[in-house]
Motif scaffolding. Sequence first.
Motif, mmCIF file in Angstrom:
data_model
loop_
_atom_site.group_PDB
_atom_site.id
_atom_site.type_symbol
_atom_site.label_atom_id
_atom_site.label_comp_id
_atom_site.label_asym_id
_atom_site.label_seq_id
_atom_site.Cartn_x
_atom_site.Cartn_y
_atom_site.Cartn_z
ATOM 1 N N TYR A 144 28.988 98.363 16.261
ATOM 2 C CA TYR A 144 27.913 98.028 15.966
ATOM 3 C C TYR A 144 27.815 96.721 15.245
ATOM 4 C CZ TYR A 144 27.733 103.162 16.539
ATOM 5 O OH TYR A 144 27.893 104.574 16.992
ATOM 6 N N LEU A 145 28.596 96.295 14.571
ATOM 7 C CA LEU A 145 28.804 94.895 13.959
ATOM 8 C C LEU A 145 29.604 93.939 14.920
ATOM 9 C CD1 LEU A 145 30.176 96.673 10.691
ATOM 10 C CD2 LEU A 145 27.511 96.206 11.389
ATOM 11 N N PRO A 146 29.354 92.459 14.358
ATOM 12 C CA PRO A 146 29.787 91.438 15.280
ATOM 13 C C PRO A 146 31.208 90.965 14.843
ATOM 14 C CG PRO A 146 28.115 90.612 13.834
ATOM 15 C CD PRO A 146 28.272 91.953 13.732
ATOM 16 N N TRP A 147 31.798 91.557 13.842
ATOM 17 C CA TRP A 147 32.831 90.849 13.065
ATOM 18 C C TRP A 147 34.131 91.359 13.228
ATOM 19 C CZ3 TRP A 147 28.810 92.728 9.413
ATOM 20 C CH2 TRP A 147 27.777 92.481 9.478
ATOM 21 N N TYR A 148 34.340 92.694 13.645
ATOM 22 C CA TYR A 148 35.516 93.408 13.687
ATOM 23 C C TYR A 148 36.564 93.655 14.983
ATOM 24 C CZ TYR A 148 34.252 94.428 8.794
ATOM 25 O OH TYR A 148 33.737 94.183 7.468
ATOM 26 N N ARG A 149 35.602 93.493 16.048
ATOM 27 C CA ARG A 149 36.197 93.936 17.370
ATOM 28 C C ARG A 149 36.036 92.789 18.264
ATOM 29 N NH1 ARG A 149 37.058 99.585 17.688
ATOM 30 N NH2 ARG A 149 37.976 99.342 19.923
ATOM 31 N N LYS A 150 35.757 91.487 17.589
ATOM 32 C CA LYS A 150 35.584 90.252 18.564
ATOM 33 C C LYS A 150 36.829 89.603 19.266
ATOM 34 C CE LYS A 150 33.963 86.861 16.038
ATOM 35 N NZ LYS A 150 32.858 86.098 15.195
ATOM 36 N N ARG A 151 37.925 89.855 18.455
ATOM 37 C CA ARG A 151 39.078 89.536 19.048
ATOM 38 C C ARG A 151 40.110 90.413 19.081
ATOM 39 N NH1 ARG A 151 37.835 85.187 15.616
ATOM 40 N NH2 ARG A 151 39.383 85.496 14.000
ATOM 41 N N PRO A 152 41.251 90.689 20.207
ATOM 42 C CA PRO A 152 42.097 91.906 20.154
ATOM 43 C C PRO A 152 43.055 91.894 18.872
ATOM 44 C CG PRO A 152 42.069 90.644 22.366
ATOM 45 C CD PRO A 152 41.170 89.896 21.394
ATOM 46 N N ASP A 153 43.590 90.675 18.474
ATOM 47 C CA ASP A 153 44.383 90.792 17.086
ATOM 48 C C ASP A 153 43.453 91.469 15.939
ATOM 49 O OD1 ASP A 153 42.812 88.560 17.377
ATOM 50 O OD2 ASP A 153 43.904 87.439 15.984
ATOM 51 N N GLU A 154 42.179 91.244 15.801
ATOM 52 C CA GLU A 154 41.372 91.747 14.805
ATOM 53 C C GLU A 154 41.259 93.326 14.874
ATOM 54 O OE1 GLU A 154 39.657 90.221 11.904
ATOM 55 O OE2 GLU A 154 41.450 89.061 12.400
ATOM 56 N N ILE A 155 41.207 93.436 16.276
ATOM 57 C CA ILE A 155 40.986 95.113 16.647
ATOM 58 C C ILE A 155 42.130 95.957 15.719
ATOM 59 C CG2 ILE A 155 40.763 96.915 18.141
ATOM 60 C CD1 ILE A 155 39.341 94.910 19.983
ATOM 61 N N ALA A 156 43.327 95.309 16.260
ATOM 62 C CA ALA A 156 44.529 96.229 15.703
ATOM 63 C C ALA A 156 44.694 96.003 14.120
ATOM 64 C CB ALA A 156 45.669 95.408 16.281
ATOM 65 N N ARG A 157 43.888 95.018 13.541
ATOM 66 C CA ARG A 157 44.135 94.953 11.897
ATOM 67 C C ARG A 157 43.130 95.748 11.346
ATOM 68 N NH1 ARG A 157 41.453 90.004 8.913
ATOM 69 N NH2 ARG A 157 41.597 90.506 6.813
ATOM 70 N N TRP A 158 41.956 96.474 12.239
ATOM 71 C CA TRP A 158 41.131 97.093 11.289
ATOM 72 C C TRP A 158 40.970 98.711 11.845
ATOM 73 C CZ3 TRP A 158 39.158 95.504 7.323
ATOM 74 C CH2 TRP A 158 39.190 94.199 6.913
ATOM 75 N N ILE A 159 41.798 99.015 12.849
ATOM 76 C CA ILE A 159 41.688 100.586 13.126
ATOM 77 C C ILE A 159 42.619 101.208 13.089
ATOM 78 C CG2 ILE A 159 40.032 99.695 15.272
ATOM 79 C CD1 ILE A 159 42.638 100.212 17.213
#
Length: 488
Positions: A258-273
């Motif tokens: 629901y936010l534009p900040w955490y799933r915008k790049r594949p490497d960022e997704i791995a960092r947050w989930i």
Amino acid sequence: MSFKIAIIGAGSVGFTKKLFTDILCVPEFEDIEFALTDVSEHNLAMIKAILDRIVEANKLPTKVTATTNRREALEGARYIISCVRVGGLEAYADDIRIPLKYGIDQCVGDTICAGGILYGQRNIPVILDFCKDIREVAAAGAKFLNYANPMAMNTWAAIEYGKVDTVGLCHGVQHGAEQIAQVLGAKSPKELDYVCSGINHQTWFIELKLNGRPIGKDELISAFEAHPVYSKQEKLRIDVLKRFGVYSTESNGHLSEYLPWYRKRPDEIARWIDMSEWIHGETGGYLRYSTETRNWFETEYPQFLEAASKPIDSAKRSNEHASHILEALETNRVYRGHFNVKNNGVITNLPQDAIIESPGFVDRFGINMAAGITLPEACAATCMASINVQRMSVHAAIAGDIDLLKLAVLHDPLVGAVSTPEEVWQMVDEMVVAQAQWLPQYAHAVPAAKERLSKSKVKTREWAGAARRSVRSIEELRAEKAALKQAG
């Protein structure tokens, strides 16, 4: 008491069983009628057999009927509960698969984002059909309890266009409160008093008290970071807590899209989930879970039927709102919960027409919302982004306006963080063409969409996502369940 409850989408077997047993935990309700309806005769037969077994085992006079004729089920009903998924898992798979081609990685895709918006386009025409039947054949003043996602869009359409007394119900607030109580060391969630307000799946715990003692931001952050499980599973939610100052009701996976900040790049997704369970952010996690659950239920059905022979235990009544609302309305025993309704001044810094989720009290006079709540500015801003998308999506679904639908998707926070306008226009064309059988309002737009797709030069890629797990077989599920039982 004797009245009729109709359940639309009753083929959602596990959830229907929960609602049924919850309602029968109210002593005054044993003589009511449940009318089950679904498009699947197979699922209807399964759930009716389970509910009949419960009635027989508990020696109740409760009546259970089942029919694929929705108007027959709704005739004379005082309450109508909806838990439908239009298009089933087939359409849902496209809600996840097609956006991935354009780089949009969703965990759930049932609220906003590309998947949730198209889900709403499928649901809203059907919701309006439900409302027409309710107006014409249900009991006078019948109340429509919507459990189906996308919650805000469905409820918005039912109230604004369906002209039916509607409330949207979700369990996110209860689950979030249970988490907070746990990290703070409470012996029971009942020790926690809170005000939680916002919109569905973006509701915020703006006031917390544990046994009367106020809980501040720093104490809550420390408690979550010290928790051995949640500190790993809820990294994104904790980060939002640090920045916004309040905790969100929704899971790591839900909130992330629901936010534009955490799933915008594949490497960022791995960092947050976290991949321990689907709900913490796995790509297409809920689609995988739903597929496995359906397969498991089909295979293990005899065991579910056998379990239905046990007596109803009122101590195990769930915290789903439906049974408690009905009890309050019919018996005047007051119930406090969180309900999805039209704002109308309840939250001061959100639009009047928005569907908000906020505290209310229920008694024989109806649902009475606690008005005058003001959200922290960052929470309101985040909700506003979703509300604007929801409003455009509802209007597009009503009018069958593919241009407005594309604008709704374009303004979605995560889609806008990932995709260009050209990509969004092609993606929506592709989704509408793929799901045309469930989108009658867009039939006129499909030929032109196909023509544009045949000439498009926008590049896509076949991609499983940043963090995908395969659907497990029944044998794998059985082995994992056995291992967990042995370890426990």
